[in-house]
Scaffold this active site. Sequence first.
Site, mmCIF file in Angstrom:
data_model
loop_
_atom_site.group_PDB
_atom_site.id
_atom_site.type_symbol
_atom_site.label_atom_id
_atom_site.label_comp_id
_atom_site.label_asym_id
_atom_site.label_seq_id
_atom_site.Cartn_x
_atom_site.Cartn_y
_atom_site.Cartn_z
ATOM 1 N N HIS A 74 4.733 0.077 0.132
ATOM 2 C CA HIS A 74 5.498 -0.654 1.141
ATOM 3 C C HIS A 74 4.630 -1.709 1.793
ATOM 4 O O HIS A 74 3.397 -1.680 1.711
ATOM 5 C CB HIS A 74 6.076 0.301 2.196
ATOM 6 C CG HIS A 74 5.059 1.079 2.954
ATOM 7 N ND1 HIS A 74 4.398 2.172 2.432
ATOM 8 C CD2 HIS A 74 4.570 0.925 4.213
ATOM 9 C CE1 HIS A 74 3.552 2.658 3.326
ATOM 10 N NE2 HIS A 74 3.630 1.913 4.417
ATOM 11 N N ASP A 108 0.564 5.145 1.809
ATOM 12 C CA ASP A 108 -0.161 5.707 2.949
ATOM 13 C C ASP A 108 -1.206 6.739 2.532
ATOM 14 O O ASP A 108 -0.967 7.558 1.643
ATOM 15 C CB ASP A 108 0.822 6.360 3.931
ATOM 16 C CG ASP A 108 1.691 5.341 4.639
ATOM 17 O OD1 ASP A 108 1.226 4.211 4.864
ATOM 18 O OD2 ASP A 108 2.851 5.683 4.963
ATOM 19 N N HIS A 132 0.835 -1.196 0.000
ATOM 20 C CA HIS A 132 0.000 0.000 0.000
ATOM 21 C C HIS A 132 0.878 1.257 0.000
ATOM 22 O O HIS A 132 2.072 1.209 0.278
ATOM 23 C CB HIS A 132 -0.927 0.023 1.215
ATOM 24 C CG HIS A 132 -0.212 0.137 2.525
ATOM 25 N ND1 HIS A 132 0.469 -0.923 3.102
ATOM 26 C CD2 HIS A 132 -0.052 1.182 3.384
ATOM 27 C CE1 HIS A 132 1.012 -0.542 4.238
ATOM 28 N NE2 HIS A 132 0.710 0.746 4.440
ATOM 29 N N ARG A 186 5.354 7.124 13.491
ATOM 30 C CA ARG A 186 5.360 7.670 12.132
ATOM 31 C C ARG A 186 4.869 9.109 12.120
ATOM 32 O O ARG A 186 3.870 9.438 12.764
ATOM 33 C CB ARG A 186 4.465 6.824 11.219
ATOM 34 C CG ARG A 186 4.601 7.155 9.738
ATOM 35 C CD ARG A 186 3.641 6.331 8.908
ATOM 36 N NE ARG A 186 2.320 6.953 8.805
ATOM 37 C CZ ARG A 186 1.237 6.326 8.388
ATOM 38 N NH1 ARG A 186 1.283 5.046 8.074
ATOM 39 N NH2 ARG A 186 0.089 6.971 8.296
#
Length: 285
Positions: A258, A111, A109, A273
């Site tokens: 990723h 983000d 995917h 993150r």
Amino acid sequence: MATTFDRATLDTGTLDIRPLTPALGAEIHGVDLGGHDVARRIPEIRAALLKHGVIFFREQELSQEQHIAFARHFGELEIHPATPKDQPNPEVLHIAHGPNSRGQENNWHSDVTWRERPSLGSILLAREVPECGGDTLFANMHLAYERLSEQMQRFCEGLTAVHDIARVFARRLGKRPEELHDQYPPVRHPVIRTHPETGERAVYVNNGFTSHIEGLSKDESDWLLDHLYKTAWDVEIQCRFRWQAGSVAFWDNRVCQHLAVSDYFPARRVMERVTIAGDRPYFEP
């Protein structure tokens, strides 16, 4: 015609850069991301990001405030809806798995493509990692586009896909899709997007958030999406990163997908993150 982008023209200055694979990924050594002089290295770091798609730093002892400050050099920051409303430093998304929580990020995917303006990039810091396992894989979706036949490229360039937050986060947040859609309605993005800084084209659908392709029947949409999702599986367009506590990965969401390998259960893996806001995706003929 697509823009021809020459990475040799990017000025990475005196950075100590060690590529992981020819396709993408590089470790950068000798830079303290929390240091007082990191600001002067930002143009070089940004050039390295564009050149390699994802860059990695080791042995970074960053506070949350330093993590946020470093990310702000690249643009405005996002606050993820999964972040608790009373959390200090809401720009930091806490991602933790262990004996009571198996990792769920083990699909390819990019983000927050469910946003109208998906992120420019994500900066992920490892706080605690298992003894082994929990690697993250990255795929260069520009090379995925390049490996499509010319006929498939032309066909996909005229298509638009719908991205929906509820596909993943309705269950994770315990909300009905309609509740999430009140704030984050499904959005439309080109199936092939143009990178706003390099001009390169990249496959821009992902198994996490893309629901369907407009104008196709369900069977046609499902078939084509499955075909495009699988382009990320090509090991020749990937790199793989093994984490250590204090490692940082900074990836360009506009060109990379990723996958976080969830092979470490029941060990603990704790990450933080910070995500940099981006622009509306577009396709430039």
